[in-house]
Design an enzyme around this catalytic site. Sequence first.
Site, PDB file in Angstrom:
ATOM      1  CB  SER A 141     -10.193  10.097  -4.881  1.00 52.43           C
ATOM      2  OG  SER A 141      -9.384  11.211  -4.799  1.00 52.43           O
ATOM      3  CE1 TYR A 154      -6.257   7.833  -7.899  1.00 49.25           C
ATOM      4  CE2 TYR A 154      -7.098  10.072  -7.423  1.00 49.25           C
ATOM      5  CZ  TYR A 154      -6.831   8.943  -7.074  1.00 49.25           C
ATOM      6  OH  TYR A 154      -6.818   8.464  -5.610  1.00 49.25           O
TER       7      TYR A 154
HETATM    8  P1  NAI Z   1      -1.754   2.036  -1.803  1.00 48.89           P
HETATM    9  O1  NAI Z   1      -0.696   2.365  -2.907  1.00 48.89           O
HETATM   10  O2  NAI Z   1      -0.975   2.129  -0.668  1.00 48.89           O
HETATM   11  O3  NAI Z   1      -2.492   1.067  -1.946  1.00 48.89           O
HETATM   12  C1  NAI Z   1      -3.100   0.550  -3.421  1.00 48.89           C
HETATM   13  C2  NAI Z   1      -2.671  -0.854  -3.678  1.00 48.89           C
HETATM   14  O4  NAI Z   1      -3.211  -1.208  -4.759  1.00 48.89           O
HETATM   15  C3  NAI Z   1      -1.249  -1.407  -3.734  1.00 48.89           C
HETATM   16  O5  NAI Z   1      -0.959  -2.328  -2.849  1.00 48.89           O
HETATM   17  C4  NAI Z   1      -1.148  -1.732  -4.963  1.00 48.89           C
HETATM   18  O6  NAI Z   1      -0.220  -2.892  -5.217  1.00 48.89           O
HETATM   19  C5  NAI Z   1      -2.467  -2.207  -5.490  1.00 48.89           C
HETATM   20  N1  NAI Z   1      -2.861  -2.330  -7.020  1.00 48.89           N
HETATM   21  C6  NAI Z   1      -2.291  -1.357  -7.933  1.00 48.89           C
HETATM   22  N2  NAI Z   1      -2.689  -1.839  -9.027  1.00 48.89           N
HETATM   23  C7  NAI Z   1      -3.356  -2.983  -8.823  1.00 48.89           C
HETATM   24  C8  NAI Z   1      -4.004  -4.085  -9.834  1.00 48.89           C
HETATM   25  N3  NAI Z   1      -3.980  -3.608 -11.317  1.00 48.89           N
HETATM   26  N4  NAI Z   1      -4.687  -4.922  -9.209  1.00 48.89           N
HETATM   27  C9  NAI Z   1      -4.607  -5.302  -7.965  1.00 48.89           C
HETATM   28  N5  NAI Z   1      -3.965  -4.293  -7.091  1.00 48.89           N
HETATM   29  C10 NAI Z   1      -3.229  -3.346  -7.614  1.00 48.89           C
HETATM   30  O7  NAI Z   1      -2.681   3.482  -2.266  1.00 48.89           O
HETATM   31  P2  NAI Z   1      -3.953   3.880  -1.288  1.00 48.89           P
HETATM   32  O8  NAI Z   1      -3.831   5.267  -1.112  1.00 48.89           O
HETATM   33  O9  NAI Z   1      -4.195   2.854  -0.247  1.00 48.89           O
HETATM   34  O10 NAI Z   1      -4.904   3.325  -2.507  1.00 48.89           O
HETATM   35  C11 NAI Z   1      -6.197   2.886  -2.201  1.00 48.89           C
HETATM   36  C12 NAI Z   1      -7.236   3.259  -2.774  1.00 48.89           C
HETATM   37  O11 NAI Z   1      -7.471   4.855  -2.121  1.00 48.89           O
HETATM   38  C13 NAI Z   1      -7.026   3.797  -4.423  1.00 48.89           C
HETATM   39  O12 NAI Z   1      -8.161   3.547  -5.036  1.00 48.89           O
HETATM   40  C14 NAI Z   1      -6.890   5.225  -4.373  1.00 48.89           C
HETATM   41  O13 NAI Z   1      -7.174   5.820  -5.615  1.00 48.89           O
HETATM   42  C15 NAI Z   1      -7.735   5.702  -3.387  1.00 48.89           C
HETATM   43  N6  NAI Z   1      -7.245   6.800  -2.601  1.00 48.89           N
HETATM   44  C16 NAI Z   1      -6.363   7.276  -2.122  1.00 48.89           C
HETATM   45  C17 NAI Z   1      -5.818   8.520  -1.676  1.00 48.89           C
HETATM   46  C18 NAI Z   1      -4.530   8.867  -0.902  1.00 48.89           C
HETATM   47  O14 NAI Z   1      -4.139  10.105  -0.636  1.00 48.89           O
HETATM   48  N7  NAI Z   1      -3.806   7.850  -0.723  1.00 48.89           N
HETATM   49  C19 NAI Z   1      -6.770   9.535  -1.689  1.00 48.89           C
HETATM   50  C20 NAI Z   1      -8.142   9.295  -2.249  1.00 48.89           C
HETATM   51  C21 NAI Z   1      -8.452   7.914  -2.703  1.00 48.89           C
END
Ligand code: NAI
Length: 300
Positions: A141, A154
């Site tokens: 991130s 985080y």
């Molecule tokens: P999201 O919440 O839509 O997707 C993340 C997914 O990870 C969810 O489906 C959730 O169920 C799954 N998850 C959570 N814990 C888990 C576990 N223990 N084992 C397997 N799956 C698990 O969020 P997003 O934004 O798509 O996140 C994806 C990545 O992007 C993350 O690493 C997040 O930190 C990163 N990110 C997101 C940003 C944002 O603004 N949304 C910005 C920068 C990075």
Amino acid sequence: MKSPKDKVAFVTGGASGIGLALGRVLLSAGMKVVLADIRKDPLFGLADEFEGLPVHLIPLDVSDRRAMEQAAAETESVFGKVHLLCNNAGVNLFGPLDESIYSDWDWVLDVNLNGVINGIVTFLPRMKAHGEGGHILNTASIAAFLGSTKAGIYAASKAAVCSLSESLWYDLSPHRIGVSILCPGLVKSQIYQSNDARPGRCLPSGYTESDDLTASLKEVHSHGMDPTEVAQKALQGILRNDLYIFTHPEHRDEFVERFNRLGAAFPNEPVDPNRLAFEEGRRQRQQDLWRRGQERLGTE
Ligand code: NAI
């Protein structure tokens, strides 16, 4: 990884947001895709969309090493050798560091850092063994570099992902396995609902969950970049073998300011010649490794 066609991708956090978008983009690029996620309902809710397509869904908690091993074996039995590992699953937790308790650290580090480590330790021996090269995409991130008020755990977890990925790049280039670090800014995803995936073993929290906070995070994320754009930029970066994939240009000036501040923080004084010779030699070796690695990855 120069050509994705007919290769196999394993994507964690694949039920939502960036992970799901990666799945769709990689599928469009001709890959066979496994989407793995801890939340079974949204994961299996994708079955209709991917009916008849080379997409396989695996429920997986990335912090569970045995389950990760089983998921790797299942992926190989369904699609064969894995070429692209996307360690993308992540959770966010909002609150000031001074109010955090161990269970807050345990949860976020278990998913955001240990989940990446588990993916690497499980899949890498398999990727090295098939000898066809490949790629690892670790989702960090922008917060890894900027620090973050009220999201310090985080930010720390993402800084660790960046650091380990940089080291991994040097270790893996001889195997023609590239490494990219995806560093998005604000994305329109469900990450504000992270608490839904928090396991009972990581409760209680030092923070009280408030509907106001969730609502305000939902509103903030509604202005984020579309996950499809993030995923497309990620694929372009993978195909170019970029180490860092920055998706949000609005952070560039902040980065430059930060690195200028870091540069200005160094003492301006003479350096012991032996120490300097050691560091210059190390730097030269690192630059040679970088150049040779680029050449090897470019020939894949
Ligand atoms: P999201 O919440 O839509 O997707 C993340 C997914 O990870 C969810 O489906 C959730 O169920 C799954 N998850 C959570 N814990 C888990 C576990 N223990 N084992 C397997 N799956 C698990 O969020 P997003 O934004 O798509 O996140 C994806 C990545 O992007 C993350 O690493 C997040 O930190 C990163 N990110 C997101 C940003 C944002 O603004 N949304 C910005 C920068 C990075």
